[in-house]
Scaffold this active site. Sequence first.
Site, PDB file in Angstrom:
ATOM      1  N   THR A   1      -6.229   0.632  11.013  1.00 25.97           N
ATOM      2  CA  THR A   1      -4.922   1.289  11.029  1.00 25.97           C
ATOM      3  C   THR A   1      -4.872   2.442  12.015  1.00 25.97           C
ATOM      4  OG1 THR A   1      -4.810   0.753   8.665  1.00 25.97           O
ATOM      5  CG2 THR A   1      -3.105   2.166   9.516  1.00 25.97           C
TER       6      THR A   1
ATOM      7  N   LYS B   1      -5.074   6.038   3.824  1.00 27.22           N
ATOM      8  CA  LYS B   1      -5.442   5.803   5.233  1.00 27.22           C
ATOM      9  C   LYS B   1      -4.203   5.824   6.130  1.00 27.22           C
ATOM     10  CE  LYS B   1      -3.881   1.407   5.145  1.00 27.22           C
ATOM     11  NZ  LYS B   1      -2.931   0.727   6.047  1.00 27.22           N
TER      12      LYS B   1
ATOM     13  N   LYS C   1       0.848  -1.194   0.000  1.00 26.58           N
ATOM     14  CA  LYS C   1       0.000   0.000   0.000  1.00 26.58           C
ATOM     15  C   LYS C   1       0.882   1.242   0.000  1.00 26.58           C
ATOM     16  CE  LYS C   1      -3.382  -2.594   2.723  1.00 26.58           C
ATOM     17  NZ  LYS C   1      -4.037  -2.755   4.039  1.00 26.58           N
TER      18      LYS C   1
END
Length: 329
Positions: free
Chosen positions: A245, A188, A105
């Site tokens: 997260t 995020k 990511k």
Amino acid sequence: MKIAVIGSGGWGTAIAILLSSRGHDVYLWSWIQEETDRLSKDRENKEFLSGVKFPETIYCTHDMGECADGAELIITAAPSPATRTTAKQLSPHVKAGQKIVNISKGLEEGTLLRLSQVYKEEIPQADISVMSGPSHAEEVSRGLPTTNVVASESVETAKFIQDIFMGEMFRVYTSTDIIGLELGGALKNVIALCAGISDGLGYGDNTKAALMTRGLAEIARLGEAMGADKRTFTGLSGVGDLIVTCTSMHSRNRRAGILLGQGKSLKETLDSVHMVVEGVNTAAAAYEMAKKYNVTMPIVEEAYNILYNGKDAKEAVLRLMTREKREED
């Protein structure tokens, strides 16, 4: 079947353990020989997943060709700063139409490309997909129930990858929204850094809830401007990944944010976490993307100012709280 996992960090190792436990022969590639030797000897990744032993069907290797040759699926798990270098090294070993699913990511700083775009540039002959969702390596490696989403331009490819990963403790949904999936997974991390900073400053649940909610609005706003489906951000790869997260101590981004909020410098923070903190690089890329697409992202802007311009975190919160009045979007 034979499956290649490129990258032996925590997430790559966890996926190797998951798929090996399902009966596949998994070749786990490390970027240095010493790490390969250590993993082969210890039969566990003591640095990232201490205490989780490798099944017998995980084969550790430093040979990219040995890893990728004949693999029915290649899984790439390199951190975002190493994505292009890894893709260049992998490309000569990938045949036309060979399936690759990227599980890392982030965004490429400088080019502002999503990671799948980097792989497509460097390995144009491959069939590239992405997988994302709320999935800490520590929990996946121990067989705790986890759910992800795989996105591909081809529905057939997405279903193929779904079938490989699906099991009693790992559920996978399919999507065709690659842009939304990747943006949710990357951005995020920036919001999780901010959530950690809030914790480090001693703020409460109200503050974190506001950061997460308004942060998600910023992510969705940019996603729509880039052509993503807004509904993706209310799913597993959006709000789901954001929740885990921002709230878990497994999250290196949240842990880094806590240290920053406590007054540590960026260098001290990164040295302490001792792992790649994707949110740091992504904050710079997201800041530039907001300008490129003319999207208002005040939380991302303040994160950028804290990380790269040395701005005070408490003053950043005050600026966010005293912005001009507006309707919620």
